[in-house]
Enzyme design. Structure first.
Site, PDB file in Angstrom:
ATOM      1  N   ARG A   1     -19.320   2.481  -9.723  1.00 11.55           N
ATOM      2  CA  ARG A   1     -19.588   3.011  -8.372  1.00 11.55           C
ATOM      3  C   ARG A   1     -21.023   2.727  -7.989  1.00 11.55           C
ATOM      4  NH1 ARG A   1     -15.377   7.019  -8.175  1.00 11.55           N
ATOM      5  NH2 ARG A   1     -13.756   5.776  -9.119  1.00 11.55           N
TER       6      ARG A   1
ATOM      7  N   LYS B   1     -11.140  -1.816  -0.599  1.00 15.59           N
ATOM      8  CA  LYS B   1     -10.445  -2.825  -1.404  1.00 15.59           C
ATOM      9  C   LYS B   1      -9.493  -3.669  -0.556  1.00 15.59           C
ATOM     10  CE  LYS B   1      -7.934  -2.931  -5.699  1.00 15.59           C
ATOM     11  NZ  LYS B   1      -8.031  -2.329  -7.014  1.00 15.59           N
TER      12      LYS B   1
ATOM     13  N   ARG C   1      -4.513  -1.625 -11.955  1.00 16.87           N
ATOM     14  CA  ARG C   1      -5.301  -1.465 -13.184  1.00 16.87           C
ATOM     15  C   ARG C   1      -5.444  -0.001 -13.515  1.00 16.87           C
ATOM     16  NH1 ARG C   1     -10.401  -2.662 -12.383  1.00 16.87           N
ATOM     17  NH2 ARG C   1     -10.805  -2.450 -14.603  1.00 16.87           N
TER      18      ARG C   1
HETATM   19  C1  BTN Z   1      -5.663  -3.352  -9.199  1.00 14.31           C
HETATM   20  O1  BTN Z   1      -6.594  -3.659  -8.469  1.00 14.31           O
HETATM   21  O2  BTN Z   1      -5.517  -2.202  -9.613  1.00 14.31           O
HETATM   22  C2  BTN Z   1      -4.690  -4.420  -9.585  1.00 14.31           C
HETATM   23  C3  BTN Z   1      -3.612  -4.562  -8.556  1.00 14.31           C
HETATM   24  C4  BTN Z   1      -2.641  -5.663  -8.900  1.00 14.31           C
HETATM   25  C5  BTN Z   1      -1.408  -5.595  -8.034  1.00 14.31           C
HETATM   26  C6  BTN Z   1      -0.525  -6.791  -8.223  1.00 14.31           C
HETATM   27  S1  BTN Z   1       0.738  -6.863  -7.017  1.00 14.31           S
HETATM   28  C7  BTN Z   1       1.515  -8.153  -7.884  1.00 14.31           C
HETATM   29  C8  BTN Z   1       1.397  -7.832  -9.357  1.00 14.31           C
HETATM   30  N1  BTN Z   1       2.507  -7.008  -9.776  1.00 14.31           N
HETATM   31  C9  BTN Z   1       2.126  -5.775 -10.096  1.00 14.31           C
HETATM   32  O3  BTN Z   1       2.881  -4.858 -10.467  1.00 14.31           O
HETATM   33  N2  BTN Z   1       0.798  -5.658  -9.967  1.00 14.31           N
HETATM   34  C10 BTN Z   1       0.188  -6.892  -9.543  1.00 14.31           C
END
Ligand code: BTN
Length: 324
Positions: free
Chosen positions: A321, A186, A121
């Site tokens: 936060r 996380k 994200r």
């Molecule tokens: C976040 O918390 O920032 C979101 C992470 C999401 C990661 C997953 S891995 C599978 C899918 N493909 C990606 O490129 N991103 C999501």
């Protein structure tokens, strides 16, 4: 690129030595071809020990995704899913967004052993490494428009929490909008990308990453505190994890289709680590807003009591936060 890289990694995933000769015999190729396939694995960041007289070995055994284990864990609803397990891809989300635009069916799930450009994200990267995390995306088609999907990313968090609870993962919670945390670090993240009209129909590509076993060098590359299931003491097979997540995702997405986020809101609040706690909101313009989390609205907007009264914050560029 070598078509043999992942079949060879599958053999090496037991963490034991396998000689170049045995591997060459097994796949009916020359030892040079085996060597080329190993070179490609190393280009993907997979460390392979090569010892003269003994052969090749991974630093440790790795649990690779197995289709049958996924289907078994999904259970009765397995027929529903169009499951694709890929070896390497830039990003399962990017891939599935393209497939969705070309008409990929509802409930297509794409998982990959390695993502070379995994996305997180807020423009972040999702760091990938073989066996380090489960990475998959699920395509869900909605009759409603994208405008009605604002609570979806929180609903998906509920599905992840249910799956982790079923698998006996202790002490997990959610941080708005949808990070799964353990001990303030996380464990899993969700990235949802939408396509279609604001009025409908629309499609969501729901990307999920769950940390399984992060090697030290991968942990160092992650720009926020992170933890993995292995460190929590949870030894779950990747296939069982994916199947369990998909089963709960299907349940939650059906509930969301019927009633929206409102049906899941109370449950979401019960998982929220900052409920009724002081927080600091980092705004896109660099400002800090202090307040106390009071609620979440039916469209997933966070309601925070600040010096100016009850303020509404929508996900996107805001970062939450602890305020203490
Ligand atoms: C976040 O918390 O920032 C979101 C992470 C999401 C990661 C997953 S891995 C599978 C899918 N493909 C990606 O490129 N991103 C999501």
């Amino acid at each position: 690129m070598s078509a043999l890289t992942f079949p060879i990694l599958q053999v090496l995933s037991d963490g034991k030595f396998h000689s170049g000769e045995d591997l060459a015999d097994r796949f009916a190729v020359t030892r040079a071809t085996v060597w080329n396939a190993i070179q490609h694995a190393e280009k993907l960041g997979v460390e392979v020990f090569s010892v003269r007289g003994r052969g090749y070995r991974l630093p440790q055994a790795i649990d690779m995704l197995d289709e049958q284990a996924v289907l078994t864990a999904i259970g009765e609803q397995r027929e529903w899913f169009n499951l694709q397990l890929l070896d390497e891809i830039d990003s399962t989300n990017s891939y599935l967004m393209k497939q969705a635009a070309k008409g990929a069916p509802h409930v297509t799930c794409v998982a990959a052993h390695i993502q070379t450009s995994g996305k997180g994200r807020r423009g972040r990267a999702w760091v990938s490494h073989l066996g380090a995390s489960l990475t998959f995306s699920l395509l869900w088609r909605f009759n409603c428009g994208a405008a009605a999907l604002s609570g979806l990313s929180l609903a998906v968090g509920v599905a992840l929490m249910r799956a982790f609870q079923q698998l006996g993962v202790p002490g997990v919670c959610l941080k708005w909008p949808n990070d799964v945390l353990y001990d303030n670090r996380k464990l899993a993240g969700i990235l949802i990308e939408l396509q279609g009209d604001m009025d409908g129909p629309s499609a969501a590509v729901i990307g999920v990453g769950v940390n399984l076993r992060l090697p030290e060098q991968v942990l160092k590359r992650i720009d926020q505190p992170a933890i993995d299931l292995a460190s929590i003491g949870v030894a779950v097979n990747q296939g069982e994890l994916l199947g369990t997540l998909l089963r709960h995702l299907a349940d939650v997405l059906h509930a969301f289709e019927d009633d929206g986020f409102v049906a899941l809101r109370a449950e979401w609040l019960s998982y929220h680590v900052y409920h009724n706690r002081p927080v600091r909101m980092l705004m896109p313009d660099g400002r800090d807003v202090h307040g106390t989390v009071r609620d979440v609205a039916e469209d997933g907007i966070l309601l925070v009591e600040t010096a100016l009264g009850l303020q509404r914050f929508s996900a996107g560029e805001i970062s939450l936060r602890t305020g203490v």
